[in-house]
Design an enzyme around this catalytic site. Structure first.
Site, short mmCIF file in Angstrom:
data_model
loop_
_atom_site.label_atom_id
_atom_site.label_comp_id
_atom_site.label_asym_id
_atom_site.label_seq_id
_atom_site.Cartn_x
_atom_site.Cartn_y
_atom_site.Cartn_z
N TYR A 129 -2.89 32.09 44.43
CA TYR A 129 -1.97 31.04 44.89
C TYR A 129 -1.91 30.99 46.42
O TYR A 129 -0.85 31.11 47.01
CB TYR A 129 -0.56 31.28 44.32
CG TYR A 129 -0.56 31.59 42.85
CD1 TYR A 129 -0.76 30.59 41.92
CD2 TYR A 129 -0.37 32.89 42.40
CE1 TYR A 129 -0.80 30.87 40.57
CE2 TYR A 129 -0.40 33.18 41.05
CZ TYR A 129 -0.61 32.17 40.14
OH TYR A 129 -0.65 32.44 38.80
N TYR B 282 5.91 32.28 31.17
CA TYR B 282 4.62 32.31 31.88
C TYR B 282 3.58 32.90 30.94
O TYR B 282 3.79 33.98 30.37
CB TYR B 282 4.70 33.15 33.17
CG TYR B 282 3.34 33.20 33.84
CD1 TYR B 282 2.87 32.11 34.57
CD2 TYR B 282 2.52 34.31 33.70
CE1 TYR B 282 1.61 32.12 35.14
CE2 TYR B 282 1.25 34.34 34.28
CZ TYR B 282 0.80 33.24 34.99
OH TYR B 282 -0.45 33.25 35.55
N ASP C 284 3.49 36.86 23.20
CA ASP C 284 2.66 37.20 24.35
C ASP C 284 3.23 38.47 24.97
O ASP C 284 4.25 38.43 25.66
CB ASP C 284 2.69 36.02 25.35
CG ASP C 284 1.96 36.33 26.64
OD1 ASP C 284 1.60 37.51 26.86
OD2 ASP C 284 1.78 35.41 27.45
N LYS D 21 -3.39 43.30 30.49
CA LYS D 21 -2.87 44.09 31.61
C LYS D 21 -3.06 45.60 31.43
O LYS D 21 -4.09 46.13 31.79
CB LYS D 21 -1.41 43.72 31.86
CG LYS D 21 -1.25 42.32 32.45
CD LYS D 21 0.16 42.09 32.91
CE LYS D 21 0.42 40.70 33.43
NZ LYS D 21 0.02 40.47 34.81
C1 LIG Z 1 3.20 37.27 29.86
C2 LIG Z 1 1.88 36.94 30.49
N1 LIG Z 1 0.97 36.25 29.80
C3 LIG Z 1 -0.24 35.96 30.31
C4 LIG Z 1 -0.61 36.37 31.58
C5 LIG Z 1 -1.96 36.03 32.13
O1 LIG Z 1 -2.75 37.17 32.19
P1 LIG Z 1 -3.99 37.22 33.19
O2 LIG Z 1 -3.44 37.15 34.57
O3 LIG Z 1 -4.66 38.54 32.87
O4 LIG Z 1 -4.87 36.07 32.86
C6 LIG Z 1 0.32 37.09 32.33
C7 LIG Z 1 -0.01 37.51 33.71
O5 LIG Z 1 0.83 37.78 34.53
C8 LIG Z 1 1.59 37.40 31.78
O6 LIG Z 1 2.51 38.09 32.46
#
Ligand SMILES: Cc1ncc(COP(=O)(O)O)c(C=O)c1O
Length: 434
Positions: free
Chosen positions: A18, A146, A247, A276
């Site tokens: 960003y 997110y 997620d 992660k």
């Molecule tokens: C809850 C959540 N989902 C998806 C993602 C996206 O993962 P990546 O950055 O490995 O593509 C993130 C990244 O911060 C996240 O916190």
């Protein structure tokens, strides 16, 4: 001509997350990392309060993870996954199936968190498609959510803060419900789920799935919410034939105090995204798990195939490190470590509650958030430098200073981190006066 330094070349040629190339971000160059410390090019050692965005849960340079990576390198770092398989991928799938709920039996290995969300969305849509429900192609998610930066994932992020406006004409249009406000089950209010209920009832014919981050909304606002919400949501999804995607890319692998946040609610999703901390922060890898009925349903009459297959799918090097990271975690006393971090963060940050610049302090598991009354966006020309001068690495966003340190952080190191947060808050208060 003298060669540009790394920082100079970077400012002229590299994008960072960003970032603007006209006003490049203030950067610090890291030359190595060990335990909870990052070593900067100028020799300073700073404590990483971010675990490299939730991922480095065991700290850096863990001897067992290093050894696993080196051993795997000598065997093979990569081989295609189409038509071939290998022990690192199979061993990782065994472990993931073992440590998640019994209902989750199938694993798709993806390249990053965002891609695992894309795969989850495809799974949900293909599941209904295979049952002849070809209208069920919409997703429903929460405001302040997110889920990643790729188009499919972006389309289920918060519609205001989630970069939707620039891409409005190409983003799939999904549905959004108000984010829950209940912090714990004791202050549950039915109104928390009212909009979600209305939207599910009115749109279930078009809804493939609801996608949420369970218990903690991360990058969309660092908001914590109650387990009851997830139980009510599971019931609604079951009643109206809508799949439920959790997620857990940020919350997975112990961060909230449970190995997976869904355990706090005793609710199992149909589809689960992990990433992660999966490799202990060593390299990019993610996984999308699903229940048998979803996996078998996609295949329907035996003809259906899941439409995804990236080049680096099931990368052996990443899978092998992920196996080792999971073993290190499970063999460690991670629950106690996370509990200790939680109580120390609570004790040491509590005093900030009455600080004039602070709106709220909240702690869950090994996550500490200090939300300020003002946005910090306008302070980024000096704030990152000031933070590093405190001997720590923290990356505030919007109005939040937040930390999620490696689980191995010692009491003394964590106190240095919380002291730094206090110094940062004081400095921000002072800067507002001058
Ligand atoms: C809850 C959540 N989902 C998806 C993602 C996206 O993962 P990546 O950055 O490995 O593509 C993130 C990244 O911060 C996240 O916190």
């Amino acid at each position: 001509m003298t060669e540009l330094s790394n920082l100079q070349f970077d400012a002229q040629h590299l994008w960072h997350p960003y970032s603007s190339v006209q006003n490049p971000p203030l950067l610090h160059e890291v030359v190595s990392a060990k335990g909870v410390y990052l070593t900067l090019a100028d020799g300073r050692q700073i404590i990483d309060g971010m675990s490299s965005w939730w991922s480095a849960i065991h700290g850096y340079g863990h001897p067992r993870l290093n050894a696993a990576a080196k051993d795997q390198l000598d065997k093979m770092s990569h081989v295609m996954f189409g038509g071939l398989t290998h022990d690192p991928a199979v061993s990782l799938a065994r472990r993931l199936i073992d440590i998640t709920d019994d209902a989750l039996q199938y694993v798709f290995l993806a390249d990053s968190g965002s891609v695992s969300v894309e795969v989850a969305i495809k799974m949900a849509i293909q599941y209904w498609f295979a049952q002849g429900k070809t209208d069920k192609q919409k997703l429903l998610s929460l405001r302040s959510g997110y889920h990643g930066d790729t188009f499919g994932a972006m389309a289920v992020c918060d519609p205001v803060n989630g970069m939707h406006s620039q891409f409005a004409k190409v983003l799939p249009q999904h549905l959004f419900a108000a984010a829950p406000t209940c912090r714990d089950d004791d202050d549950w209010k039915d109104s928390d789920i009212a909009e979600m209920r209305t939207l599910i009832k009115a749109n279930h014919d078009q809804l493939a799935a609801v996608i949420v981050e369970p218990m903690v909304q991360g990058a969309g606002g660092m908001r914590f919410y109650c387990a009851r919400y997830l139980r009510e949501l599971r019931t609604l999804c079951d009643q109206h034939n809508v799949l439920l995607i959790f997620d857990e890319i940020a919350t997975g692998f112990g961060r909230t105090g449970h190995l997976f946040a869904y355990e706090a609610a005793a609710v199992v999703p149909d589809i689960l995204c992990l990433g992660k901390a999966l490799t202990g922060g060593y390299m990019t890898l993610a996984a999308t798990l699903c229940q048998t009925r979803v996996a078998q349903g996609i295949s329907a009459d035996g003809q259906g195939v899941l439409m995804h297959g990236p080049t680096f799918m099931g990368n052996p090097l990443a899978c092998r490190v992920a196996c080792e990271s999971i073993d290190v975690l499970i063999e460690s006393d991670w629950q106690q470590q996370v509990l200790s971090i939680e109580s120390q963060l609570t004790d040491e940050l509590h005093g900030l509650t009455s600080h004039p610049s602070v709106k709220e302090v909240r702690v869950k598991g090994a996550i500490g958030v200090v939300e300020l009354n003002q946005s910090l966006d306008g302070l980024m020309d000096w704030l990152p430098g000031f933070i590093v001068d405190q001997g720590v690495w923290i990356r505030p966003f919007r109005s939040m200073i937040y930390v999620m340190p490696p689980y191995i952080i010692s009491t003394e190191q964590l106190t240095l981190l919380t002291n730094a947060i206090k110094a940062i808050v004081d400095k921000i208060e002072d800067s507002g006066k001058s």
